[in-house]
Design an enzyme around this catalytic site. Structure first.
Site, PDB file in Angstrom:
ATOM      1  CE  LYS A   1       5.437  -1.875  -3.466  1.00 56.67           C
ATOM      2  NZ  LYS A   1       4.811  -3.169  -3.837  1.00 56.67           N
TER       3      LYS A   1
ATOM      4  CD  GLN B   1       1.407  -4.011  -5.075  1.00 56.48           C
ATOM      5  OE1 GLN B   1       2.425  -3.362  -5.324  1.00 56.48           O
ATOM      6  NE2 GLN B   1       1.220  -4.611  -3.902  1.00 56.48           N
TER       7      GLN B   1
ATOM      8  CG  ASP C   1       8.288  -7.336  -5.730  1.00 56.92           C
ATOM      9  OD1 ASP C   1       8.630  -6.621  -4.765  1.00 56.92           O
ATOM     10  OD2 ASP C   1       7.214  -7.191  -6.341  1.00 56.92           O
TER      11      ASP C   1
END
Ligand code: NDP
Length: 296
Positions: A52, A96, A119
């Site tokens: 990412k 994460q 997200d």
């Protein structure tokens, strides 16, 4: 059978974003800034966060990687997220997953401000997605929709079977495929570990989305001729022939399933890169929204 090439589609999306960022820079405007929080040193999480951050660099986004020890307290982590929420330069925040057991995923997700939740996991954004309102759609299902769109796959009226009902993949995927949108309008069946006759249900599917995290679970005899198969699963399985000591396996037994399909995603190189492309799109959108260019 046509391969749904996530690498290729992701590159195309990232290139489009790169040009937009170059334009922002030329105009002296702020470029998108993604803050990624990594707790502990889980190998797979390191790889995903690394990919990412690398994608941000390729496109021209600013990124900050916040590395934290796996014994950090929940309160301290929530405080760090609050600081990122308050930082006017940060447009998007991702934490994460999975997190160490002593930290609640739910509390962490709920602490990220919805306007920075690139997200798309915050209940406010999930609620908007369910109602079909503009919002951040969680990156993996969003990436899958972008892939269907790229390949001009007609989903209307198709029977989609989603295997897995997690909040981050299966559940939002089932909602999006059933929505009244160009990449929706499917009749959706959502399956999980209590589903009876799973193989029989899969055999009725025009589209299968396998998101259960069980390597090579979907076999040829579960797939009808001409089906579209989207393999979300990524599991590291031990492989002594590889330098890394592991191979990445999807949830679909690719070799035997692929010949039966009209379209199929490979693992790796399918849904994984699309997840990153979708995250980058969400981050760009977050930046635009903060600058007042777009309302979400
Ligand atoms: P979860 O473990 O959160 O959810 C798995 C789901 O699969 C659950 O709903 C579970 O059912 C269901 N399930 C498990 N075993 C079976 C079974 N034998 N039959 C039917 N259903 C079953 O996983 P995630 O959704 O987070 O991830 C799924 C996979 O996708 C993983 O391999 C993960 O690594 C991968 N992934 C890939 C991404 C990418 O970018 N490519 C992004 C995110 C995830 P129940 O609810 O009843 O327990």
């Amino acid at each position: 059978m046509e391969l749904l090439d996530g690498q290729l589609v992701s590159r195309t999306i990232k290139e489009g974003l790169r040009l937009k960022v170059a334009q922002l820079t030329a105009e002296g405007r702020k470029v998108p800034h993604l803050a990624a929080v990594l707790v502990g040193n889980n190998g797979a999480s390191e790889t995903y966060v690394g990919a990412k951050v690398k994608a941000c660099a390729e496109i021209g986004f600013k990124s900050t990687l916040v590395r934290l020890d796996d014994d950090i307290s929940e309160n301290k982590l929530l405080g760090i997220i609050d600081d990122l929420n308050d930082d006017p330069d940060v447009d998007g925040i991702l934490v994460q997953l999975p997190l160490p057991k002593h930290i609640s995923d739910e509390k962490v997700i709920n602490t990220i401000h919805p306007s920075k939740d690139v997200d798309g996991f915050h209940p406010v954004n999930v609620g908007k997605m369910v109602q079909g309102l503009p919002t951040f759609i969680s990156a993996t299902p969003h990436g899958i929709l972008l892939m269907l769109e790229h390949y001009k796959i007609n989903t209307k009226g198709k029977h989609a079977v989603v295997v897995g009902r997690s909040n981050i993949v299966g559940r939002p995927m089932s909602i999006l495929l059933s929505s009244n949108t160009p990449t929706g309008n499917c009749t959706v069946t959502i399956c999980h570990s209590h589903t009876h006759n799973l193989a029989e249900i899969c055999r009725q599917a025009d589209i299968i989305v396998a998101a259960l995290g069980r390597p090579e679970f979907v076999k040829a005899d579960m797939v009808k001729e001409g089906a579209i198969v989207i393999d979300v699963g990524i599991t590291r399985v031990p492989d002594s022939t590889r330098k890394s000591g592991f191979a990445l396996k999807g949830d679909v037994k690719f070799d035997e399933v692929a010949p039966r399909c009209s379209y199929i995603t490979p693992v790796p190189g399918g849904v994984g890169p699309m997840t990153i492309a979708a995250l980058m799109k969400n981050t760009f959108l977050a930046c635009e929204e903060r600058n007042g260019a777009t309302q979400i």
